[in-house]
Design a protein around this motif. Structure first.
Motif, PDB file in Angstrom:
ATOM      1  N   GLU A  63       0.789  -1.226   0.000  1.00 26.74           N
ATOM      2  CA  GLU A  63       0.000   0.000   0.000  1.00 26.74           C
ATOM      3  C   GLU A  63       0.828   1.286   0.000  1.00 26.74           C
ATOM      4  O   GLU A  63       0.464   2.254  -0.655  1.00 26.74           O
ATOM      5  CB  GLU A  63      -0.910  -0.034   1.222  1.00 26.74           C
ATOM      6  N   ARG A 166      -2.688  -8.480   1.883  1.00 27.39           N
ATOM      7  CA  ARG A 166      -3.024  -8.155   0.489  1.00 27.39           C
ATOM      8  C   ARG A 166      -2.296  -9.086  -0.484  1.00 27.39           C
ATOM      9  O   ARG A 166      -2.854  -9.471  -1.516  1.00 27.39           O
ATOM     10  CB  ARG A 166      -2.703  -6.686   0.201  1.00 27.39           C
ATOM     11  N   THR A 178     -11.353  -4.556  -1.211  1.00 27.20           N
ATOM     12  CA  THR A 178     -11.304  -3.182  -0.720  1.00 27.20           C
ATOM     13  C   THR A 178     -12.707  -2.734  -0.336  1.00 27.20           C
ATOM     14  O   THR A 178     -13.681  -3.148  -0.974  1.00 27.20           O
ATOM     15  CB  THR A 178     -10.705  -2.239  -1.775  1.00 27.20           C
TER      16      THR A 178
END
Length: 191
Positions: A63, A166, A178
Motif C-alpha cells: 500500500e 493483500r 477493498t
C-alpha cells in the motif's frame, strides 16, 4: 541465550531480544526497530517466490510503496509514502538470495530510512506456503517519528501485516478486496 523451541520468526520471541536476534541473522543487518509477520498462502512456493522476486510487482499489493525501479539484479530504488503526504527513498541491495527460499536486503548508505530484512518462503504442504517478512529499520525522528508513523498507519509493523494480507488475497484470488466502491457502483447509486 534465546529459547528456540519452535520455528516462529524472531520478532515473535517471548523471551530474549528480538531486534538483536533478527539483525544478527541478517547479512549487513541494520535497524533498531523490528517488525515481523507471517501468513500462509494457498499457492506453491515457486509461484510466490517468482512473483515477489520481480520487484516491479510489489507496488500492486504494498500500500505505501509508490514505486520500485530495478537498477540491476541486486539493486533497486524504492520510493515509499511517509506520514503527512511526504515520501522517503532509498536504494536497496540484495545481500542474500536462495531460489524459492529467501531474499534478504539492506539499504545503501544515505537512505532516508535505514533498513534491512528478509522475506522467507517455506513449503506448508497441502496448505501452500508460509511467507515470513522480517524488517529491521531506524525510524526517522527516533521514537517520536515511530509514534507519528503509527498514528498515520505508516509504521512498518502495521504495514507488514496489511501488505502480507493483500499479497495473500492477490495470489489466492487474483484481486485485493477493498471497502471502496468502484466506478460502476457510484454510477448505480447516482453519485
Amino acid at each position: 541465550m534465546t529459547d528456540r523451541r519452535d520455528d516462529a520468526p524472531p520478532t515473535t520471541y517471548k523471551h530474549g531480544d528480538a531486534a538483536d536476534a533478527t539483525t544478527a541473522s541478517l547479512i549487513e543487518g541494520q535497524g533498531s526497530a523490528v517488525a515481523g509477520r507471517s501468513v500462509t498462502i494457498n499457492r506453491p512456493v515457486r509461484e510466490l517466490y517468482d512473483f515477489f522476486r520481480d520487484f516491479t510487482n510489489l507496488p500492486h499489493f504494498m500500500e505505501n510503496v509508490v514505486s520500485i525501479d530495478v537498477v540491476d539484479a541486486k539493486l533497486s530504488h524504492w520510493v515509499v509514502k511517509a506520514p503527512a503526504g511526504a515520501t522517503v527513498a532509498w536504494d536497496a541491495r540484495i545481500t542474500q538470495e536462495e531460489q524459492d527460499r529467501l531474499i534478504a536486503w539492506t539499504s545503501e548508505p544515505g537512505a532516508d530510512v535505514a533498513n534491512s530484512g528478509r522475506i522467507e518462503f517455506r513449503d506448508a504442504g497441502p496448505r501452500g506456503t508460509v511467507v515470513t517478512a522480517t524488517i529491521a529499520y531506524d525510524p526517522p525522528g527516533g521514537i517520536v517519528g515511530k509514534l507519528i508513523a503509527k498514528m498515520f498507519q505508516r509504521e512498518p509493523a502495521i504495514q507488514a501485516r496489511r501488505d502480507l494480507r493483500r499479497f495473500k488475497q492477490l495470489m489466492e484470488t487474483g484481486e485485493i478486496a477493498t471497502p471502496a466502491m468502484n466506478p460502476k457502483q457510484f454510477e448505480e447509486m447516482g453519485l
